[in-house]
Design a protein around this motif. Structure first.
Motif, PDB file in Angstrom:
ATOM      1  N   GLU A   8       3.504   0.891  -0.940  1.00  0.00           N
ATOM      2  CA  GLU A   8       2.026   0.900  -1.883  1.00  0.00           C
ATOM      3  C   GLU A   8       2.929   1.077  -2.948  1.00  0.00           C
ATOM      4  OE1 GLU A   8      -1.525   2.659  -0.015  1.00  0.00           O
ATOM      5  OE2 GLU A   8      -0.934   4.071  -1.167  1.00  0.00           O
ATOM      6  N   ASN A   9       4.397   1.969  -3.529  1.00  0.00           N
ATOM      7  CA  ASN A   9       5.222   1.958  -5.120  1.00  0.00           C
ATOM      8  C   ASN A   9       5.069   0.939  -5.362  1.00  0.00           C
ATOM      9  OD1 ASN A   9       5.190   4.794  -6.048  1.00  0.00           O
ATOM     10  ND2 ASN A   9       4.851   5.284  -3.450  1.00  0.00           N
ATOM     11  N   ASN A  32      15.532  -2.570  -5.073  1.00  0.00           N
ATOM     12  CA  ASN A  32      17.030  -2.088  -5.858  1.00  0.00           C
ATOM     13  C   ASN A  32      17.262  -1.972  -4.347  1.00  0.00           C
ATOM     14  OD1 ASN A  32      16.172  -0.117  -4.799  1.00  0.00           O
ATOM     15  ND2 ASN A  32      15.845   0.433  -6.865  1.00  0.00           N
ATOM     16  N   SER A  85      11.683   8.513   5.531  1.00  0.00           N
ATOM     17  CA  SER A  85      12.209   7.189   4.942  1.00  0.00           C
ATOM     18  C   SER A  85      12.823   6.142   6.061  1.00  0.00           C
ATOM     19  CB  SER A  85      13.648   7.053   4.437  1.00  0.00           C
ATOM     20  OG  SER A  85      14.355   7.401   4.079  1.00  0.00           O
ATOM     21  N   SER A 122      18.799   0.764  -3.165  1.00  0.00           N
ATOM     22  CA  SER A 122      18.373   1.231  -1.859  1.00  0.00           C
ATOM     23  C   SER A 122      17.250   1.291  -1.112  1.00  0.00           C
ATOM     24  CB  SER A 122      17.704   2.819  -2.638  1.00  0.00           C
ATOM     25  OG  SER A 122      18.712   3.157  -3.866  1.00  0.00           O
ATOM     26  N   LEU A 123      16.401   0.214  -1.595  1.00  0.00           N
ATOM     27  CA  LEU A 123      14.881  -0.027  -1.051  1.00  0.00           C
ATOM     28  C   LEU A 123      15.617  -1.347   0.408  1.00  0.00           C
ATOM     29  CD1 LEU A 123      12.844  -0.085  -3.928  1.00  0.00           C
ATOM     30  CD2 LEU A 123      12.292   1.700  -2.071  1.00  0.00           C
ATOM     31  N   GLU A 150       4.926   4.072   2.393  1.00  0.00           N
ATOM     32  CA  GLU A 150       4.431   4.603   1.017  1.00  0.00           C
ATOM     33  C   GLU A 150       5.282   3.617   0.187  1.00  0.00           C
ATOM     34  OE1 GLU A 150       2.351   7.785   0.078  1.00  0.00           O
ATOM     35  OE2 GLU A 150       3.493   7.688  -1.499  1.00  0.00           O
ATOM     36  N   LEU A 151       6.461   3.372   0.293  1.00  0.00           N
ATOM     37  CA  LEU A 151       7.364   2.595  -0.555  1.00  0.00           C
ATOM     38  C   LEU A 151       6.989   1.316  -0.735  1.00  0.00           C
ATOM     39  CD1 LEU A 151      10.356   3.627   0.825  1.00  0.00           C
ATOM     40  CD2 LEU A 151       9.937   4.483  -1.465  1.00  0.00           C
ATOM     41  N   ILE A 187       9.917   9.247  -2.680  1.00  0.00           N
ATOM     42  CA  ILE A 187       9.176   9.843  -2.819  1.00  0.00           C
ATOM     43  C   ILE A 187       9.083   9.268  -1.495  1.00  0.00           C
ATOM     44  CG2 ILE A 187       7.627   7.096  -2.658  1.00  0.00           C
ATOM     45  CD1 ILE A 187       9.201   6.148  -4.999  1.00  0.00           C
ATOM     46  N   CYS A 188       9.371   9.383  -0.125  1.00  0.00           N
ATOM     47  CA  CYS A 188       8.518   9.654   0.964  1.00  0.00           C
ATOM     48  C   CYS A 188       9.022  11.090   1.582  1.00  0.00           C
ATOM     49  CB  CYS A 188      10.013   9.119   2.068  1.00  0.00           C
ATOM     50  SG  CYS A 188      10.024   7.754   1.999  1.00  0.00           S
ATOM     51  N   ILE A 217      16.695   0.678   2.944  1.00  0.00           N
ATOM     52  CA  ILE A 217      16.088   1.512   3.459  1.00  0.00           C
ATOM     53  C   ILE A 217      14.765   0.385   4.790  1.00  0.00           C
ATOM     54  CG2 ILE A 217      13.424   2.973   3.716  1.00  0.00           C
ATOM     55  CD1 ILE A 217      14.388   3.939   1.264  1.00  0.00           C
ATOM     56  N   LYS A 219       8.220   4.340   5.034  1.00  0.00           N
ATOM     57  CA  LYS A 219       8.161   3.030   4.532  1.00  0.00           C
ATOM     58  C   LYS A 219       6.859   2.209   3.658  1.00  0.00           C
ATOM     59  CE  LYS A 219      12.036   1.050   7.009  1.00  0.00           C
ATOM     60  NZ  LYS A 219      12.779   2.548   7.800  1.00  0.00           N
ATOM     61  N   LEU A 250       8.141   1.012  -8.447  1.00  0.00           N
ATOM     62  CA  LEU A 250       9.248   1.386  -7.672  1.00  0.00           C
ATOM     63  C   LEU A 250       9.460  -0.828  -7.857  1.00  0.00           C
ATOM     64  CD1 LEU A 250       9.877   2.231  -4.761  1.00  0.00           C
ATOM     65  CD2 LEU A 250      10.481   2.590  -6.564  1.00  0.00           C
ATOM     66  N   LYS A 274      18.211  11.139  -4.471  1.00  0.00           N
ATOM     67  CA  LYS A 274      17.525   9.932  -4.811  1.00  0.00           C
ATOM     68  C   LYS A 274      15.602   9.755  -4.865  1.00  0.00           C
ATOM     69  CE  LYS A 274      21.082   5.904  -3.100  1.00  0.00           C
ATOM     70  NZ  LYS A 274      20.835   5.705  -1.932  1.00  0.00           N
TER      71      LYS A 274
END
Ligand SMILES: Cc1cc2nc3c(=O)[nH]c(=O)nc-3n(C[C@H](O)[C@H](O)[C@H](O)COP(=O)(O)OP(=O)(O)OC[C@H]3O[C@@H](n4cnc5c(N)ncnc54)[C@H](O)[C@@H]3O)c2cc1C
Ligand code: SF4
Ligand code: SF4
Lengths: 412, 456
Positions: A43-44, A53, A32, A55-56, A40-41, B26-27, A59, A38, A50, B21
């Motif tokens: 893309e989500n 929020n 992460s 947590s994101l 990948e996130l 996801i990672c 990150i 990052k 996603l 989490k």
């Protein structure tokens, strides 16, 4: 997210190559923290899997924007740009975190008001900064003990560099006329850098004008607050665009790279024209002035730290080194290991992620020690502050100076 | 994942080394392919004992475990299937020993391959396996996939260097196989079985590899050909005349054009093939070998040959090869790296078949790979957001495998089967081979804990 960013996103093959180049991955070993995770996130987020929020937010705040991943990506993925743009989306979706909102709105407000008064950024002056920090509860929000916080807060000078100076050193028959964008750190924390620059340029028959100016905007832009960034950029462009100068000089690598991005914020002629004139002081001295320095033999060993924001600009790696070599025999240049690795400062990252930032910096400290240098040179006041702090933390008193300070020392 | 299991995992490795989490998990849902699968937890052990305890717990609780190094795999090997626990081994990253006398190194599985290279080369030794991902991938991942690289032609692949392993069995016991000697025929050769087992038979926790002295000298040649056949007959002649280059890389026309368009190195756009060759060894040997190669290339009517000795000049020649990856994805963003491999003599035929497949399915299929060992690396360049194209890609992949098998080759030279090539395994191994594999797996992993859903 714009189409442009979607295209960049699409190019990432998840090869993992960025792991080898990301200072935060090398500290943490966690996906992460690195560009690939990052992306990948993102893309989500893009596909609606996603939503933004806490947590994101955390990150995406954990990135130095050092660009090391981008520079080395085999697929040409501009990950730092994506992360920056993600921060913008985050701000759009959830607003700025209170801490940053306070700072930026003060930045904006005070800049605006002080502009009229002809003085700048008193908010950053000693009493103002403390008041702001206290009033906004910022100190309490940082995950640090009080001692650490205090030692990290920049020691603001009682009178800023620009306040102390006339706006222009008029010369009768100058080789060049330049405008000087001082940046906030030189102005408020490291005025000696500014004085050194003026001394060297004056001695070399270069006329310098210091117009009214604002923070370059990077603290806001890097946090996703593009609106504030644009405001500041626009004000700066206004102040500089009509000056009859050959170059706009910077001693701060970070300001330089922000100015080079102004055309991305405003695709207008003024921004483009100015971006062409902007030049780092090292490069100006080496390539434009071809400066000759006659120094006495002292044999002080100096090593150099590459600011992330300078090394990827034209001649950004070579000109500071060339400049230092021209200081021989006063200073003898010695390359250190991992000289171009990020120092971990990254704006407010060293406050918000103190331990991680210091871990990143320790690689530099080790390399500096190993090089046995008597002094460390760099070209970005923020990097200089970070290195100073990390060296001190290890009880080392190796001084950290801007290259221009060393050049000035050789001009008697 | 159930609370009490998370607690137990935390007790084993410490709280901060267990991730549950969603965003962070996801990672750990991907590797170097476009396959995806979400875990239910991610755990980062630091010692052999911790790994054993985790696997023991997983076996009792019947939780699938997916070992992971750096996640650079190209067959989906580390990707979770319907939940389960990802076991990341990158905290176990110590080089424990480098012995000049015994010519070996002992490392933990999370050591980055490139770091081992540096450490041994610093003292004049050499660990030859050099997957292109070496700056990122782990030694554990290399063992699990039996990774190869450009130097495989001369020096062999990972399994040729494994002397001994410490492995956690699927039921959580610690087992050692092999040791510190080159010769060892005690019992079945389990270290060979483990090497290439893709994390399905055990978790590797310590690796002993054989080293060789570092070659003293190197020379590189970049040769341009007007026809693929003359490039191929050059390769054949080099081998029959007894020269074994350390690397022998082939780039086809499409690859050359992509590279030139992007990197502007002055490569001729009308050339049909480029060979990049490197010989290493003693100075005398290197000079003799490069002389023979030059001669052969000329006899085979190469258009141009460039030879470099210094590091700097050699790097210049390598530039073209290193630019390939980024150049070909400019065609389209999605790269599907295949590694079907054929016997050396069948390279020209394979390249021709690949060109036919590319035409038939109207897909970009640049070929650049290890001509020395027949591992051609056809890369399909497509756009994963175009479902119609991806369908054609899938069919093309099937035909590539068929072509390779037709020519006496194999589905995978170095990337492994993982989930990507599962459907084709039977083509190569047949029913009997497949049930043999399954029998082994069932015997050692009765609860199907370790990397289920992979290979078969
Ligand atoms: C750009 C690029 C270039 C590549 N070039 C090459 C090449 O030239 N040659 C080549 O052979 N491969 C190549 N690969 C593929 C890949 O790098 C290799 O398969 C490598 O060995 C994977 O290592 P890893 O640490 O990333 O493992 P992962 O991808 O994390 O895992 C791979 C497999 O190993 C298992 N595994 C990992 N660690 C352990 C362990 N300690 N014990 C048991 N099982 C374990 C996993 O379960 C999985 O099945 C390349 C990949 C990329 C992205
Ligand atoms: S950002 Fe670049 S280096 Fe990182 S995984 Fe994606 S393609 Fe690879
Ligand atoms: S910009 Fe720097 S810190 Fe951020 S992901 Fe890239 S390499 Fe890591």
């Amino acid at each position: 997210m714009g189409d442009n960013c979607k295209d960049i996103l699409n190019k990432c093959s998840r090869c993992g190559g960025c792991q080898a180049h990301c200072p935060l991955y090398s500290e943490t070993g966690r996906e992460s923290f690195v560009a690939r995770g990052k992306i990948e996130l993102l893309e989500n987020l893009q596909s609606g899997n996603l939503d933004w929020n806490d947590s994101l937010a955390e990150i995406f705040s954990t990135c130095l924007l050092c660009g090391s991943c981008t520079e080395n990506c085999p697929n040409g993925v501009r990950a730092d740009k994506l992360i920056m743009s993600a921060r913008k989306d985050l701000v759009t979706a959830r607003g700025l975190p209170i801490i940053k909102r306070n700072i930026f709105q003060h930045l904006l407000k005070y800049n605006g008001r002080l502009n009229k008064a002809g003085r700048l950024l008193s908010v950053y002056q000693k009493s103002g900064l403390q008041k702001l920090m206290r009033a906004s509860g910022i100190l309490n929000m940082l995950p640090l003990d009080l001692g650490k916080k205090e030692s990290l807060l920049p020691q603001i000078v009682s009178k800023s560099f620009r306040e102390n100076l006339p706006g222009l050193n008029k010369l009768s028959n100058p080789r060049f006329k330049v405008a000087y964008f001082t940046g906030c750190v030189t102005n408020l924390v490291k005025p000696q850098v500014g004085y050194s620059l003026l001394k060297v340029l004056g001695a070399n028959n270069v006329e310098v004008v210091i117009p009214e100016q604002f923070c370059c905007g990077i603290p806001a832009i890097a946090s996703g607050d593009i609106e504030t960034g644009r405001f500041l950029a626009e004000e700066n462009i206004k102040q500089f665009v009509n000056l009859e100068v050959d170059y706009v000089i910077m001693d701060c690598a970070t300001c330089l790279s922000t100015w080079l991005k102004y055309p991305e914020l405003f695709a207008n002629k003024e921004a483009f024209d100015l971006a062409k004139k902007v030049i780092d002081i090292n490069r100006f001295l080496v390539e434009i002035l071809d400066i000759k320095i006659f120094s006495k033999e002292l044999g002080i060993k100096v090593t150099y730290h590459d600011p992330c924001h300078l090394k990827r600009t034209p001649s950004g790696r070579s000109s500071p080194r060339e400049l230092l070599k021209r200081l021989s025999p006063s200073y003898e240049f010695e390359e250190m290991e991992v000289s171009d690795r990020c120092c971990g400062s990254a704006g407010s990252f060293n406050l918000t992620h103190y331990d991680l930032s210091q871990n990143v910096a320790q690689h530099k400290v080790k390399a500096i020690l190993k090089s046995q240098a008597n002094v460390v040179a760099s070209s970005c006041p923020s990097c200089i502050m970070q290195l100073e702090h990390s060296l001190k933390k290890k009880n080392l008193d190796t001084p950290v100076k801007h290259t221009i300070e060393l050049v000035a020392d050789c001009h008697q | 994942m159930n609370e009490h299991i998370i607690k137990k995992l935390q007790n084993i490795v410490g709280k901060q080394y267990v991730i549950t989490k969603a965003e962070e998990m996801i990672c750990y849902s991907y590797d170097g392919t476009f396959q995806r699968g979400l875990p239910a937890g991610v755990v980062f052990p630091a010692t052999t004992r911790e790994v054993a305890e985790i696997i023991g717990l997983a076996n009792t609780e019947k939780i699938p475990v997916f070992p992971r190094g750096s996640g650079t795999g190209l067959s989906g090997g580390s990707i979770p299937q319907n939940g389960g626990l990802v076991l990341v081994l990158n905290r176990m990253n110590k080089i424990k020993e480098i012995s000049k006398e015994d010519l070996l190194a002992v490392v933990e599985p999370g050591v980055i391959t490139g770091d081992l290279h540096q450490a041994v080369e610093n003292i004049g030794l050499f660990y030859p396996p050099d997957p292109a991902s070496l700056k990122t991938c782990t030694m554990g991942g290399n063992i699990a996939e039996n990774a190869g690289g450009p130097r495989a032609f001369k020096y062999g692949v990972t399994s040729d260097y494994v002397l001994g392993l410490e492995v956690i069995t699927p039921t959580g016991e610690i087992m050692r196989t092999g040791g510190r000697t080159v010769k060892n025929v005690t019992g079945y050769d389990l270290k060979r079985l483990m090497t290439g087992s893709e994390g399905t038979l055990g978790v590797v926790t310590e690796i002993t590899v054989r080293l060789v002295p570092k070659p003293k000298d190197k020379k590189t040649a970049l040769v341009i050909f007007d026809s693929l056949d003359s490039a191929a007959s050059t390769v054949a002649a080099i081998v029959t005349e007894g020269v074994i280059p350390a690397t022998l890389e082939l780039m086809d026309k499409l690859t050359i054009q992509c590279v030139e368009k992007n990197a502007r190195l002055g490569l001729p756009l009308d050339a049909e093939a480029i060979l990049l060759m490197e010989v290493d060894g003693s100075t005398v040997q290197v000079n003799e070998d490069i002389g023979i190669i030059e001669d052969i290339c000329k006899r085979n009517k190469c258009r141009k040959i460039e030879i470099a000795s210094t590091l700097e000049d050699r790097e210049k020649l390598w530039k073209a090869r290193r630019a390939v990856s980024s150049a070909i994805v400019q065609l389209k963003p999605t790269k599907i790296s295949e590694d079907a491999t054929v016997p050396r003599s069948k390279i020209p035929e394979m390249v021709r078949r690949l060109q036919e497949i590319s035409k038939k399915y109207n897909i970009h299929l640049p070929v650049f790979g290890h001509a020395g060992d027949g591992n051609l690396h056809p890369n399909i360049i497509a756009d994963k957001s175009d479902p119609e194209e991806m369908e054609r890609v899938e069919k093309a992949v099937g035909e590539i495998f068929k072509a390779a098998l037709d020519l006496g080759g194999t589905l995978s030279g170095e990337h492994g089967i993982g989930v990507m090539k599962k459907p084709y395994l039977k083509w190569e191994m047949g029913e009997v081979g497949l049930s043999y594999l399954k029998a082994i797996k069932n015997a050692v992993d009765p609860n199907n804990i370790l990397n289920p859903g992979k290979i078969f």
